[in-house]
Design a protein around this motif. Structure first.
Motif, short mmCIF file in Angstrom:
data_model
loop_
_atom_site.label_atom_id
_atom_site.label_comp_id
_atom_site.label_asym_id
_atom_site.label_seq_id
_atom_site.Cartn_x
_atom_site.Cartn_y
_atom_site.Cartn_z
N ARG A 179 0.85 -1.19 0.00
CA ARG A 179 0.00 0.00 0.00
C ARG A 179 0.89 1.24 0.00
O ARG A 179 1.94 1.25 0.64
N HIS A 184 -5.92 -8.27 -0.82
CA HIS A 184 -5.39 -9.11 0.25
C HIS A 184 -6.43 -9.20 1.36
O HIS A 184 -7.46 -8.54 1.30
N HIS A 186 -6.77 -9.91 5.86
CA HIS A 186 -6.00 -9.98 7.10
C HIS A 186 -6.92 -10.00 8.31
O HIS A 186 -8.11 -9.67 8.20
N HIS A 239 -9.86 -7.47 0.14
CA HIS A 239 -10.09 -6.10 -0.33
C HIS A 239 -8.89 -5.60 -1.11
O HIS A 239 -7.74 -5.90 -0.78
FE FE2 Z 1 -5.71 -4.24 3.94
#
Ligand code: FE2
Ligand code: GTQ
Length: 320
Positions: free
Chosen positions: A74, A110, A112, A152
């Motif tokens: 990111r 990804h 999490h 997402h």
């Molecule tokens: Fe994320």
């Protein structure tokens, strides 16, 4: 000396000798600790702080030239609380970050274990967060949820770079331990569907009129929770402040993060003064009294870990 050897505590002639012997059995005395483990009220570890969108925007614009989303998971800027030794958490349980995805760019999908939420500062109909395969539009002021476990990714099909603020409970997950993270087998999870009405999206155009129809609370402001759906670890409220209005907030055990959705004003936290504008963020850690004063009609988003404290019965505690 071996681990199972006999230690003759009775031979100690002084407290110092006893303390030295305790080392051999991996114990610490609880009567002469350098810092007490219990104390009368919450310790203030994190400090109140203010971050300006104009700085984040300019830095992210430059990062757009120097950092690609092919190499960085990111393109984000962490609002690390400015206390010694901290390089991540904004307050003890939460992190806030500014993020930018360039026009025509994607940030891969990804998932999490931390929960995440974003508030869009510069979006567009054609900029999306793809949550569990559905493209959710990111328009200015929208609040988008990505609860833990949901895949997402971000897909900016517009002609403008998109900017927003992320909120995650990563510091809490790091503290407790249950961190899991996985990238999607494809770059961006297929998004056949555009869903502007997703339950994961609180559209600015919907929630602002609803907020303004609310009656004013005793504290003098209009306040509205965005939800359900809720996340277990943090909540989100929108607050409307009239021009010149002062919103006083007593200290609580919850940590608060504020984002300016609209307007200008000042937040005072025990002697500190933060002059804010749209897109700015303020951290008010637990046990700090604070007040917000709007120079003009303003909207704030307040994110807090109050749900966690409530869950544990630590949202209030009265020993008087
Ligand atoms: Fe994320
Ligand atoms: O956009 O998925 O600021 O996973 C930090 C971690 C954003 C995201 C952050 C993340 C994301």
């Amino acid at each position: 000396m071996t681990l199972d050897s006999h230690i003759d505590f009775d031979a100690a002639k002084s407290l110092e000798e006893l303390h030295a012997m305790l080392e051999l059995v991996k114990m610490k005395n609880g009567w002469a600790k350098p810092t007490p483990s219990l104390y009368p009220e919450p310790k203030r570890v994190f400090v109140p702080a203010h971050w300006q969108f104009k700085h984040a925007r300019a830095a992210l614009h430059t990062a757009g030239r120097l950092v690609s989303t092919e190499h960085a998971e990111r393109r984000n800027l962490i609002m690390a609380n400015p206390i010694p030794g901290n390089d991540y958490a904004t307050v003890s349980t939460l992190v806030g970050a500014y993020q930018m995805v360039k026009a025509g760019e994607i940030a891969r999908s990804h998932r999490h274990s931390p929960n995440a939420m974003r508030v869009i500062l510069e979006g567009s109909e054609n900029a999306y967060t793809v949550v569990d395969g559905q493209a959710v539009p990111m328009m200015n002021g929208d609040v988008l949820l990505t609860p833990n476990g949901c895949y997402h990714g971000h897909d900016n099909q517009s002609e403008h770079d998109a900017y927003w603020i992320d909120f995650l409970d990563v510091p809490l997950v790091q503290f407790l331990g249950p961190m899991f993270f996985q990238i999607h087998p494809h770059q961006l999870q297929a998004s056949g569907v555009i869903n502007a009405k997703s339950a994961m999206r609180f559209a600015f155009a919907d929630y602002v009129p609803e907020l303004l129809h609310r009656s004013t609370e005793a504290s003098g402001v209009k306040l509205m929770e965005l939800g359900p759906p809720r996340l277990c670890s943090f909540d989100r409220f929108v607050v409307s402040l009239e021009a010149k209005q002062d919103w006083r907030c007593p200290k609580t055990t919850a940590n608060h993060l504020f984002v300016v959705l609209q307007g200008q004003g000042v937040t005072r936290v025990e002697g500190r003064e933060f002059n804010w504008q749209r897109g700015d963020m303020m951290a008010v850690p637990s046990w700090y009294e604070h007040e917000h004063m709007a120079h003009e009609k303003s909207l704030l988003l307040r994110v807090s870990d109050l749900p966690l404290l409530k869950m544990l019965n630590w949202d209030h505690f009265d020993l008087s």
